[in-house]
Design a protein around this motif. Structure first.
Motif, PDB file in Angstrom:
ATOM      1  N   SER A  62     -24.488  45.416  -6.475  1.00 26.52           N
ATOM      2  CA  SER A  62     -23.236  44.728  -6.838  1.00 26.52           C
ATOM      3  C   SER A  62     -23.295  43.285  -6.368  1.00 26.52           C
ATOM      4  CB  SER A  62     -22.025  45.427  -6.213  1.00 26.52           C
ATOM      5  OG  SER A  62     -21.980  45.191  -4.820  1.00 26.52           O
ATOM      6  N   VAL A  63     -22.361  42.509  -6.863  1.00 26.85           N
ATOM      7  CA  VAL A  63     -22.276  41.103  -6.476  1.00 26.85           C
ATOM      8  C   VAL A  63     -20.814  40.706  -6.414  1.00 26.85           C
ATOM      9  CG1 VAL A  63     -22.470  40.344  -8.883  1.00 26.85           C
ATOM     10  CG2 VAL A  63     -23.028  38.746  -7.045  1.00 26.85           C
ATOM     11  N   ALA A  64     -20.467  39.784  -5.516  1.00 28.50           N
ATOM     12  CA  ALA A  64     -19.096  39.277  -5.402  1.00 28.50           C
ATOM     13  C   ALA A  64     -19.143  37.793  -5.080  1.00 28.50           C
ATOM     14  CB  ALA A  64     -18.323  40.024  -4.319  1.00 28.50           C
ATOM     15  N   SER A  65     -18.193  37.051  -5.648  1.00 27.41           N
ATOM     16  CA  SER A  65     -18.095  35.606  -5.422  1.00 27.41           C
ATOM     17  C   SER A  65     -16.735  35.280  -4.827  1.00 27.41           C
ATOM     18  CB  SER A  65     -18.298  34.850  -6.741  1.00 27.41           C
ATOM     19  OG  SER A  65     -19.559  35.162  -7.303  1.00 27.41           O
ATOM     20  N   VAL A  66     -16.723  34.374  -3.870  1.00 26.50           N
ATOM     21  CA  VAL A  66     -15.531  34.094  -3.069  1.00 26.50           C
ATOM     22  C   VAL A  66     -14.771  32.886  -3.612  1.00 26.50           C
ATOM     23  CG1 VAL A  66     -14.713  33.551  -0.741  1.00 26.50           C
ATOM     24  CG2 VAL A  66     -16.696  35.042  -1.046  1.00 26.50           C
ATOM     25  N   PRO A  67     -13.442  32.995  -3.795  1.00 27.03           N
ATOM     26  CA  PRO A  67     -12.650  31.848  -4.250  1.00 27.03           C
ATOM     27  C   PRO A  67     -12.327  30.886  -3.108  1.00 27.03           C
ATOM     28  CG  PRO A  67     -11.216  33.715  -3.915  1.00 27.03           C
ATOM     29  CD  PRO A  67     -12.622  34.199  -3.638  1.00 27.03           C
ATOM     30  N   SER A  68     -11.707  29.755  -3.462  1.00 26.58           N
ATOM     31  CA  SER A  68     -11.364  28.740  -2.469  1.00 26.58           C
ATOM     32  C   SER A  68     -10.042  28.082  -2.841  1.00 26.58           C
ATOM     33  CB  SER A  68     -12.465  27.677  -2.409  1.00 26.58           C
ATOM     34  OG  SER A  68     -12.092  26.611  -1.554  1.00 26.58           O
ATOM     35  N   GLY A  69      -9.185  27.826  -1.857  1.00 29.96           N
ATOM     36  CA  GLY A  69      -7.877  27.229  -2.123  1.00 29.96           C
ATOM     37  C   GLY A  69      -7.838  25.740  -1.830  1.00 29.96           C
ATOM     38  N   ALA A  70      -6.907  25.046  -2.518  1.00 33.75           N
ATOM     39  CA  ALA A  70      -6.669  23.616  -2.243  1.00 33.75           C
ATOM     40  C   ALA A  70      -5.384  23.448  -1.445  1.00 33.75           C
ATOM     41  CB  ALA A  70      -6.586  22.834  -3.546  1.00 33.75           C
ATOM     42  N   SER A  71      -4.335  24.146  -1.877  1.00 36.14           N
ATOM     43  CA  SER A  71      -3.057  24.130  -1.174  1.00 36.14           C
ATOM     44  C   SER A  71      -3.085  25.282  -0.182  1.00 36.14           C
ATOM     45  CB  SER A  71      -1.910  24.308  -2.178  1.00 36.14           C
ATOM     46  OG  SER A  71      -0.684  24.451  -1.508  1.00 36.14           O
ATOM     47  N   THR A  72      -3.367  24.966   1.085  1.00 42.46           N
ATOM     48  CA  THR A  72      -3.608  26.020   2.071  1.00 42.46           C
ATOM     49  C   THR A  72      -2.604  25.968   3.208  1.00 42.46           C
ATOM     50  OG1 THR A  72      -5.196  24.595   3.213  1.00 42.46           O
ATOM     51  CG2 THR A  72      -6.075  26.115   1.570  1.00 42.46           C
ATOM     52  N   GLY A  73      -2.284  27.139   3.754  1.00 47.72           N
ATOM     53  CA  GLY A  73      -1.431  27.228   4.929  1.00 47.72           C
ATOM     54  C   GLY A  73      -2.239  26.978   6.190  1.00 47.72           C
ATOM     55  N   ILE A  99      -0.228  37.671  -1.742  1.00 45.17           N
ATOM     56  CA  ILE A  99      -1.430  38.313  -1.219  1.00 45.17           C
ATOM     57  C   ILE A  99      -2.654  37.635  -1.824  1.00 45.17           C
ATOM     58  CG2 ILE A  99      -2.711  40.472  -0.992  1.00 45.17           C
ATOM     59  CD1 ILE A  99      -0.011  40.508   0.477  1.00 45.17           C
ATOM     60  N   LYS A 100      -3.433  36.980  -0.960  1.00 45.32           N
ATOM     61  CA  LYS A 100      -4.668  36.313  -1.372  1.00 45.32           C
ATOM     62  C   LYS A 100      -5.802  36.844  -0.500  1.00 45.32           C
ATOM     63  CE  LYS A 100      -2.504  31.856  -2.608  1.00 45.32           C
ATOM     64  NZ  LYS A 100      -2.293  30.472  -2.110  1.00 45.32           N
ATOM     65  N   LEU A 101      -6.810  37.405  -1.132  1.00 49.87           N
ATOM     66  CA  LEU A 101      -7.907  38.006  -0.384  1.00 49.87           C
ATOM     67  C   LEU A 101      -8.578  37.028   0.572  1.00 49.87           C
ATOM     68  CD1 LEU A 101      -9.254  39.948  -3.441  1.00 49.87           C
ATOM     69  CD2 LEU A 101      -8.817  41.062  -1.248  1.00 49.87           C
ATOM     70  N   ASN A 102      -8.829  35.806   0.124  1.00 52.55           N
ATOM     71  CA  ASN A 102      -9.576  34.891   0.989  1.00 52.55           C
ATOM     72  C   ASN A 102      -8.689  34.219   2.030  1.00 52.55           C
ATOM     73  OD1 ASN A 102      -8.312  32.795  -0.596  1.00 52.55           O
ATOM     74  ND2 ASN A 102     -10.031  31.447  -0.061  1.00 52.55           N
ATOM     75  N   GLN A 103      -7.390  34.433   1.923  1.00 55.76           N
ATOM     76  CA  GLN A 103      -6.468  33.856   2.890  1.00 55.76           C
ATOM     77  C   GLN A 103      -6.542  34.607   4.224  1.00 55.76           C
ATOM     78  OE1 GLN A 103      -2.251  33.989   1.741  1.00 55.76           O
ATOM     79  NE2 GLN A 103      -2.265  31.762   1.826  1.00 55.76           N
TER      80      GLN A 103
END
Length: 425
Positions: free
Chosen positions: A35-46, A341-345
């Motif tokens: 399997s493979v997974a790619s991680v997202p990234s936020g701009a407006s972050t807490g 709910i944000k996984l990468n948060q």
């Protein structure tokens, strides 16, 4: 029968939808499942989000490289996880959390940890010959989400004069996901024509919504309503509106002082924004409002929820950062009635599920979300169905990294057939 274990974990650096580096993780199990997974990234972050580890090497990608995170996957996390049971997701995730040893994953990086967490979950689901949404949510997982489609971008997701970050069309009156997606996609295309007729830009922002310069923030809502009607739908009946102020981006102190600088509206206090919101909720078919105030404006959030929480869903994003520590505080003090709910948060699949469970146990709603820097990975679509939250934001009807999630949801709906459910509340 010989037990199945994790045999390979390998990471690499790829690019996200903004052209910035992110982490991709490959996992292989002892039965040959890959399997493979790619991680997202936020701009407006807490400010309390889990930390995505960046290299800081200004000779590569302006310091945004992720080779350190990749190395942490390959040389620090993988050696500990190899040989573990991939079906023990919580144990794997908590092993990584302990190995990192910080409260915000700043040592090894949330991007490194989440990549493994997602890839292991996907590998386990494939090995069990079970769709990911049912592996994570159980065999009863069958509720599709109402797509809250971001059709006008503002704030930090664009370069226009609109202060609020997202204006979303919500097809809550559709009979199923397939038709709901059609409702808002058609509205998106009609909106483009309206903007062109007004001589406004139809270029898109980070999440695929249009990013024109408008007369005011309110003009964005009225233009969307015009598009809904012109597309043949009834505002508030077929399609409603959701907003994300992302108020951190225009707060001068992250508390109760605000400057709607891009639109030229100027300085406002918390109560001014709450009064404005109350006026708009009476005037327009708004059903959800995310981050109407800044993350440290706890009294403002309480007042906002007290005045509007019985009418709309009040969502905390930067306020809670998918973290049960902050969500529990919010529940106790009635700061909102829903959490984004944000996984990468937060940085692992397990902790994201724990945040959902806390909301559910409190009678709160929870709003599953992508990030502004995305990839073509569709993990989020399966996760949204697994969590049974009923709504998702994944961007607009443009940009392949957004549409990929919608197309995966169409596949899930087709797989479920007559068993699929679709409703807002």
């Amino acid at each position: 029968m010989k037990s199945i274990t994790i045999s390979t974990i390998q990471a690499m650096e790829i690019l996200d939808s903004r052209g910035n580096p992110t982490v991709r993780v490959f996992v292989e199990l002892s039965d040959g499942t890959a399997s493979v997974a790619s991680v997202p990234s936020g701009a407006s972050t807490g400010e309390n989000e889990a930390i995505e580890l960046r290299d800081g090497d200004m000779t590569r990608y302006a310091g945004k490289g992720v080779l350190k995170a990749v190395a942490n996957v390959n040389h620090k996390l993988a050696p500990v996880l190899l040989g573990m049971d991939p079906f023990k997701q919580a144990l794997i995730d908590h092993t990584m959390i302990a190995l990192d040893g910080t409260v915000n994953k700043s040592n090894l990086g949330a991007n490194a940890i989440l990549g493994i967490s997602m890839a292991v979950a996907r590998a386990a689901a494939k090995s069990a010959n079970t769709p990911l949404y049912q592996y994570l949510g159980g065999t009863g997982a069958r509720r599709l989400v109402v797509p809250c489609m971001n059709i006008i971008n503002g704030g930090e997701h664009s370069d226009n004069n609109v202060d609020f970050q997202e204006f979303m069309a919500v097809p809550l009156g559709a009979p199923n996901f397939r038709e709901g997606l059609r409702y808002v996609a058609e509205t998106f295309h009609v909106l483009k024509g309206i903007l062109k007729d007004r001589g406004l830009a139809t270029s898109v922002g980070d999440e695929g919504g249009f990013a024109p310069n408008l007369n005011s923030n309110e003009d964005a809502i009225e233009t969307i309503i015009q598009a809904i009607e012109k597309a043949g739908y009834k505002p508030g009946i077929d399609i409603a509106i959701a907003l994300d102020s992302a108020a951190n981006s225009f707060s001068t102190d992250m508390c109760n002082n605000y400057d709607l600088k891009w639109s030229g509206t100027g300085a406002m206090k918390s109560n001014d924004l709450i009064n404005l919101a109350e006026e708009w909720v009476k005037k327009y078919p708004i059903v959800l409002w995310e981050d109407p105030l800044a993350e440290r404006d706890l009294d403002g959030f309480k007042q906002f929820t007290a005045r509007l929480g019985d009418k709309i869903e009040v969502v905390g994003d930067d306020l809670f950062v998918t973290n049960t520590q902050y969500i529990s505080r919010g529940i106790a003090h009635k700061e909102a009635n829903s959490a984004l709910i944000k996984l990468n948060q937060i940085g692992t699949v397990t902790e994201s599920i724990e945040a959902v469970r806390m909301c559910r146990d409190a009678g709160w709603r929870y709003f599953i979300s992508h990030r502004s820097g995305e990839t073509e990975d569709t993990f989020l679509a399966d996760f949204a169905v697994a969590m049974d939250g009923g709504h998702l934001k994944s961007g607009s009807a443009s940009r392949s990294e957004r549409v990929a999630k919608y197309n995966r949801l169409l596949e899930i709906e087709q797989q479920l057939g007559e068993d699929a459910l679709y409703y807002w509340k």
